[in-house]
Design a protein around this motif. Structure first.
Motif, PDB file in Angstrom:
ATOM      1  N   GLU A  31      77.243 -26.593-103.100  1.00  0.00           N
ATOM      2  CA  GLU A  31      78.416 -26.187-103.705  1.00  0.00           C
ATOM      3  C   GLU A  31      77.592 -24.677-104.393  1.00  0.00           C
ATOM      4  O   GLU A  31      78.500 -23.801-104.851  1.00  0.00           O
ATOM      5  N   TYR A  32      76.552 -25.120-105.613  1.00  0.00           N
ATOM      6  CA  TYR A  32      75.984 -24.283-106.442  1.00  0.00           C
ATOM      7  C   TYR A  32      75.068 -23.089-105.585  1.00  0.00           C
ATOM      8  O   TYR A  32      74.788 -21.864-106.102  1.00  0.00           O
ATOM      9  N   ARG A  33      74.142 -23.207-104.961  1.00  0.00           N
ATOM     10  CA  ARG A  33      73.758 -22.802-104.107  1.00  0.00           C
ATOM     11  C   ARG A  33      73.789 -21.982-102.431  1.00  0.00           C
ATOM     12  O   ARG A  33      72.786 -21.083-102.129  1.00  0.00           O
ATOM     13  N   GLY A  34      74.665 -22.325-102.238  1.00  0.00           N
ATOM     14  CA  GLY A  34      75.000 -22.099-101.142  1.00  0.00           C
ATOM     15  C   GLY A  34      73.721 -22.787 -99.679  1.00  0.00           C
ATOM     16  O   GLY A  34      73.309 -22.744 -98.496  1.00  0.00           O
ATOM     17  N   LYS A  35      73.107 -24.115-100.758  1.00  0.00           N
ATOM     18  CA  LYS A  35      72.159 -24.703 -99.976  1.00  0.00           C
ATOM     19  C   LYS A  35      72.391 -26.094 -98.871  1.00  0.00           C
ATOM     20  O   LYS A  35      72.287 -26.774-100.316  1.00  0.00           O
TER      21      LYS A  35
ATOM     22  N   LEU B 217      70.455 -30.788-124.434  1.00  0.00           N
ATOM     23  CA  LEU B 217      70.035 -30.319-122.936  1.00  0.00           C
ATOM     24  C   LEU B 217      70.864 -32.114-122.556  1.00  0.00           C
ATOM     25  O   LEU B 217      70.714 -33.221-122.707  1.00  0.00           O
ATOM     26  N   SER B 218      71.296 -31.863-121.415  1.00  0.00           N
ATOM     27  CA  SER B 218      71.851 -32.997-120.260  1.00  0.00           C
ATOM     28  C   SER B 218      70.836 -33.459-119.090  1.00  0.00           C
ATOM     29  O   SER B 218      70.497 -32.543-118.593  1.00  0.00           O
ATOM     30  N   VAL B 219      70.961 -34.537-118.575  1.00  0.00           N
ATOM     31  CA  VAL B 219      69.718 -34.940-117.589  1.00  0.00           C
ATOM     32  C   VAL B 219      70.407 -35.910-117.031  1.00  0.00           C
ATOM     33  O   VAL B 219      70.971 -36.984-117.277  1.00  0.00           O
ATOM     34  N   MET B 220      71.006 -35.475-115.779  1.00  0.00           N
ATOM     35  CA  MET B 220      71.507 -36.276-114.738  1.00  0.00           C
ATOM     36  C   MET B 220      70.807 -36.908-113.990  1.00  0.00           C
ATOM     37  O   MET B 220      70.343 -35.917-113.185  1.00  0.00           O
ATOM     38  N   ILE B 221      70.845 -38.107-112.733  1.00  0.00           N
ATOM     39  CA  ILE B 221      69.929 -38.373-111.972  1.00  0.00           C
ATOM     40  C   ILE B 221      70.326 -38.910-111.050  1.00  0.00           C
ATOM     41  O   ILE B 221      71.660 -40.168-111.328  1.00  0.00           O
ATOM     42  N   VAL B 222      71.004 -38.521-110.077  1.00  0.00           N
ATOM     43  CA  VAL B 222      71.597 -38.665-108.614  1.00  0.00           C
ATOM     44  C   VAL B 222      70.957 -38.937-108.149  1.00  0.00           C
ATOM     45  O   VAL B 222      69.914 -39.002-107.589  1.00  0.00           O
ATOM     46  N   SER B 223      72.102 -39.399-106.634  1.00  0.00           N
ATOM     47  CA  SER B 223      71.123 -39.900-105.583  1.00  0.00           C
ATOM     48  C   SER B 223      71.360 -38.426-104.529  1.00  0.00           C
ATOM     49  O   SER B 223      71.688 -36.755-104.732  1.00  0.00           O
ATOM     50  N   ASN B 224      70.652 -38.118-103.596  1.00  0.00           N
ATOM     51  CA  ASN B 224      70.470 -37.181-102.050  1.00  0.00           C
ATOM     52  C   ASN B 224      71.900 -36.791-101.876  1.00  0.00           C
ATOM     53  O   ASN B 224      71.981 -35.560-102.332  1.00  0.00           O
ATOM     54  N   ASP B 225      72.779 -37.303-101.669  1.00  0.00           N
ATOM     55  CA  ASP B 225      74.012 -37.352-101.122  1.00  0.00           C
ATOM     56  C   ASP B 225      74.782 -36.419-102.235  1.00  0.00           C
ATOM     57  O   ASP B 225      75.466 -35.285-102.122  1.00  0.00           O
ATOM     58  N   GLU B 226      74.176 -36.888-104.007  1.00  0.00           N
ATOM     59  CA  GLU B 226      75.058 -36.467-104.866  1.00  0.00           C
ATOM     60  C   GLU B 226      74.189 -35.081-104.996  1.00  0.00           C
ATOM     61  O   GLU B 226      75.430 -33.794-105.234  1.00  0.00           O
ATOM     62  N   ILE B 227      73.399 -34.729-104.767  1.00  0.00           N
ATOM     63  CA  ILE B 227      72.437 -34.142-105.312  1.00  0.00           C
ATOM     64  C   ILE B 227      73.086 -32.211-104.109  1.00  0.00           C
ATOM     65  O   ILE B 227      72.642 -31.400-104.257  1.00  0.00           O
ATOM     66  N   LYS B 228      72.943 -33.275-102.774  1.00  0.00           N
ATOM     67  CA  LYS B 228      73.222 -32.130-101.492  1.00  0.00           C
ATOM     68  C   LYS B 228      74.434 -30.993-102.185  1.00  0.00           C
ATOM     69  O   LYS B 228      74.757 -30.183-101.952  1.00  0.00           O
ATOM     70  N   LYS B 229      75.020 -32.036-102.675  1.00  0.00           N
ATOM     71  CA  LYS B 229      76.948 -31.675-102.751  1.00  0.00           C
ATOM     72  C   LYS B 229      77.119 -30.519-103.876  1.00  0.00           C
ATOM     73  O   LYS B 229      77.433 -29.058-103.739  1.00  0.00           O
TER      74      LYS B 229
END
Length: 156
Positions: free
Chosen positions: A57-61, A41-53
């Motif tokens: 893109e993938y959930r339409g939220k 499995l993979s785990v990625m730690i990102v910023s709010n800006d990145e997770i918002k994108k």
């Protein structure tokens, strides 16, 4: 029991002890969930800006969320299952917003490590097919989360 974990901290904000906690907690949970040795499995730690994108893109939220999981074992429309006797099991990807983890730790009055652990386990259980859309499923998932976190020693 050892998972093959590809942990990428895009933000470069996690400490070595944060990374060790996440890997150890995932391996503990995998053992308790009877996951095969060598599962990936993979785990990625990102910023709010990145997770918002990603969320848009993938959930339409169009907002930042705390954790998103992409389970490889959930087949979408027109997708074929790929199996092979010598292929490792691949659970999927967990994406965590470090900003949300920090905000929620303060909001809920517990440590950043506890929140990071919570989000890690929450994402992991989604990869295993747990969900919280229906009330009964939510009770089951949240109960399992709490059991795993307390069993590991990450209590509130």
């Amino acid at each position: 029991m050892t998972l093959q974990i590809d942990l990428i901290d895009v933000t470069k904000e996690l400490s070595d002890s944060d990374i060790e906690l996440m890997e150890s907690l995932l391996n503990y949970a995998a053992e308790k969930e009877h996951i095969e040795d060598g599962t990936e499995l993979s785990v990625m730690i990102v910023s709010n800006d990145e997770i918002k994108k990603i969320n848009k893109e993938y959930r339409g939220k169009n907002y930042a969320t705390d954790v998103i999981s992409f389970a490889m074992e959930e087949l979408g429309d027109d997708e074929l299952e790929i199996k092979g006797s010598n292929m490792p099991r691949i659970l999927g990807d967990i994406i965590i917003s470090i900003d949300k983890a920090q905000e929620q730790a303060k909001e809920y009055g517990h440590s950043f490590m506890r929140e990071l652990g919570f989000l890690t386990i929450h994402g992991f259980l989604h990869l295993l097919g747990y969900d919280h859309i229906e009330e009964e499923d939510e009770k089951k998932m949240f109960s399992r989360q709490n059991d795993l976190l307390e069993g590991y020693g990450l209590e509130r």
